[in-house]
Motif scaffolding. Structure first.
Motif, short mmCIF file in Angstrom:
data_model
loop_
_atom_site.label_atom_id
_atom_site.label_comp_id
_atom_site.label_asym_id
_atom_site.label_seq_id
_atom_site.Cartn_x
_atom_site.Cartn_y
_atom_site.Cartn_z
N THR A 42 0.85 -1.19 0.00
CA THR A 42 0.00 0.00 0.00
C THR A 42 0.89 1.24 0.00
O THR A 42 2.11 1.14 0.04
CB THR A 42 -0.94 -0.03 1.23
OG1 THR A 42 -1.88 1.04 1.13
CG2 THR A 42 -0.17 0.10 2.53
N GLY A 44 1.35 5.53 1.46
CA GLY A 44 1.11 6.32 2.66
C GLY A 44 2.30 6.31 3.60
O GLY A 44 3.26 5.57 3.42
N ARG A 45 2.19 7.18 4.61
CA ARG A 45 3.34 7.41 5.50
C ARG A 45 3.66 6.22 6.39
O ARG A 45 4.82 5.85 6.55
CB ARG A 45 3.05 8.65 6.38
CG ARG A 45 2.99 9.94 5.58
CD ARG A 45 2.20 10.99 6.30
NE ARG A 45 0.79 10.60 6.44
CZ ARG A 45 -0.12 11.29 7.11
NH1 ARG A 45 0.22 12.41 7.72
NH2 ARG A 45 -1.37 10.86 7.19
N ASP A 74 -3.02 -0.18 -4.72
CA ASP A 74 -3.47 1.01 -5.45
C ASP A 74 -2.25 1.81 -5.89
O ASP A 74 -1.14 1.59 -5.43
CB ASP A 74 -4.43 1.88 -4.64
CG ASP A 74 -3.74 2.70 -3.57
OD1 ASP A 74 -2.84 2.16 -2.88
OD2 ASP A 74 -4.09 3.88 -3.41
N GLY A 150 -3.15 0.98 4.24
CA GLY A 150 -3.26 2.12 5.13
C GLY A 150 -4.73 2.47 5.27
O GLY A 150 -5.58 1.94 4.54
N VAL A 151 -5.05 3.33 6.18
CA VAL A 151 -6.45 3.74 6.38
C VAL A 151 -6.49 5.27 6.34
O VAL A 151 -5.75 5.93 7.07
CB VAL A 151 -6.98 3.24 7.74
CG1 VAL A 151 -8.43 3.68 7.96
CG2 VAL A 151 -6.87 1.72 7.84
N GLY A 152 -7.35 5.82 5.49
CA GLY A 152 -7.47 7.27 5.41
C GLY A 152 -8.33 7.82 6.55
O GLY A 152 -9.11 7.09 7.18
N SER A 159 -7.35 2.81 -2.99
CA SER A 159 -8.01 4.03 -3.48
C SER A 159 -9.50 3.80 -3.61
O SER A 159 -10.16 4.29 -4.53
CB SER A 159 -7.38 4.50 -4.80
OG SER A 159 -6.09 5.03 -4.55
N LYS A 181 -8.61 12.55 -2.19
CA LYS A 181 -7.22 12.75 -1.77
C LYS A 181 -6.38 12.88 -3.04
O LYS A 181 -6.50 12.05 -3.94
CB LYS A 181 -6.76 11.54 -0.94
CG LYS A 181 -5.32 11.61 -0.47
CD LYS A 181 -4.93 10.35 0.33
CE LYS A 181 -3.48 10.43 0.77
NZ LYS A 181 -3.04 9.21 1.47
N ARG A 186 -6.37 7.69 -10.12
CA ARG A 186 -5.68 6.56 -9.49
C ARG A 186 -6.13 5.25 -10.11
O ARG A 186 -7.13 5.22 -10.83
CB ARG A 186 -6.02 6.53 -7.98
CG ARG A 186 -5.47 7.72 -7.22
CD ARG A 186 -6.26 7.97 -5.95
NE ARG A 186 -5.57 8.94 -5.11
CZ ARG A 186 -4.84 8.64 -4.03
NH1 ARG A 186 -4.77 7.38 -3.62
NH2 ARG A 186 -4.21 9.56 -3.35
N LYS A 209 -6.86 9.19 12.66
CA LYS A 209 -7.44 7.94 12.14
C LYS A 209 -8.43 7.31 13.13
O LYS A 209 -9.10 6.32 12.80
CB LYS A 209 -6.35 6.91 11.81
CG LYS A 209 -5.23 7.43 10.90
CD LYS A 209 -5.76 7.76 9.53
CE LYS A 209 -4.76 8.47 8.66
NZ LYS A 209 -3.70 7.63 8.15
O1 6PG Z 1 -2.32 6.05 -2.37
C1 6PG Z 1 -2.60 6.33 -1.23
O2 6PG Z 1 -2.82 7.48 -0.88
C2 6PG Z 1 -2.62 5.24 -0.22
O3 6PG Z 1 -2.60 3.98 -0.73
C3 6PG Z 1 -3.69 5.46 0.83
O4 6PG Z 1 -4.74 4.52 0.83
C4 6PG Z 1 -3.01 5.48 2.17
O5 6PG Z 1 -2.58 4.19 2.51
C5 6PG Z 1 -3.87 6.05 3.28
O6 6PG Z 1 -4.36 7.28 2.87
C6 6PG Z 1 -3.11 6.21 4.57
O7 6PG Z 1 -1.98 7.03 4.36
P1 6PG Z 1 -1.12 7.58 5.59
O8 6PG Z 1 -0.46 6.41 6.25
O9 6PG Z 1 -0.12 8.51 4.93
O10 6PG Z 1 -2.07 8.32 6.46
#
Ligand code: 6PG
Length: 256
Positions: A42, A44-45, A74, A150-152, A159, A181, A186, A209
């Motif tokens: 995935t 994200g940070r 994604d 990750g989880v937004g 995505s 986002k 995507r 989160k």
């Molecule tokens: O392409 C992306 O933007 C990611 O795949 C997205 O799903 C990400 O995993 C989450 O938004 C969490 O991101 P963070 O860990 O940066 O909060």
């Protein structure tokens, strides 16, 4: 029946370290069982922190990286090498420092790739690549040992965003336009494709989160909160830091 577990770690650093250790063990176990392993990455940070932590673990050399397939859940539809691509981030953090077989690394197409600037063609191309990796006569997707998400803040995973038309797409890979986002365009695995993985790991860090994580674990619907709809065939694992776990339902606290 699929089992859901929650593990909570003190902070983001420990979370990344713990997920990295789990990932190595998962890859080793898959290779012990099948001689190979397949992981879905995935963006994200927190994911990037996990990949850096894997790269820093001496035990990474116990994995036969030449027998690991790397897929993505994604991708941001940008030119190859763009620093905002999930692929670019994963390569810099981990993939460039372990001896993978380049033929087994399967990034989602870039916007300047052979499929051209059409995200629908890119999604179809990735679906075809997935299908080619299945055993002949089998499903449209290969076996995924572990799929990380990750989880937004809004509860999106990969995505797949809340209330987005992607929820009505029954194909395994979908083009996404108008992502809330950035960037807006995507490609993503859809929830039915995500849910073919043996294990799905949802990794979340930080107080922003907590609401989405709490609602997903309390049983929200997947269209409103896509994270609630992500489930592994054998196991769904929520890997959280304390801040992200602040709102999880009391009945799940015994799992912490
Ligand atoms: O392409 C992306 O933007 C990611 O795949 C997205 O799903 C990400 O995993 C989450 O938004 C969490 O991101 P963070 O860990 O940066 O909060």
């Amino acid at each position: 029946m699929s089992e859901t577990s929650v593990a909570v770690h003190a902070d983001a650093d420990l979370l990344a370290q713990a997920v990295a250790a789990r990932l190595l063990v998962k890859l080793l176990d898959a290779q012990a069982d099948r001689g190979q392993a397949a992981v879905v990455l995935t963006g994200g940070r927190i994911a990037a922190a996990v990949y850096r932590a894997v790269a820093a673990l001496p035990a990474r050399d116990a994995v036969d990286w030449s027998q690991v397939d790397v897929w993505w859940g994604d991708e941001r539809f940008l030119p190859a090498g763009d620093p905002e691509r999930n692929e670019t981030q994963a390569r810099a953090a981990l993939l460039d420092v372990v001896p993978l077989d380049p033929a087994r690394v399967h990034p989602m197409p870039a916007s300047d790739g052979p499929a051209g600037a059409d995200p629908e063609a890119a999604a179809a191309g990735y679906a075809a690549e997935l299908a080619r990796a299945t055993r002949p006569g089998h499903a449209t997707l290969p076996h995924f040992d572990v799929l990380m998400l990750g989880v937004g803040e809004d509860g999106h995973v990969a995505s797949v965003f809340p209330e987005h038309p992607v929820h009505h797409d029954s194909r395994p890979v979908s083009a996404v336009r108008g992502s809330p986002k950035p960037p807006p365009v995507r490609t993503t695995l859809t929830l039915p494709a995500i849910n073919t993985a043996e294990e799905v790991w949802l990794v979340a860090s930080g107080a922003d989160k907590a609401r989405a994580v709490g609602m997903a674990l309390a049983g929200a619907g997947p269209v409103q909160l896509p994270a609630a709809g992500a489930q592994g065939v054998g196991r769904t694992l929520w890997l959280l830091d304390r801040a992200a776990a602040a709102n999880i339902p009391p009945r799940l606290r015994s799992l912490r």
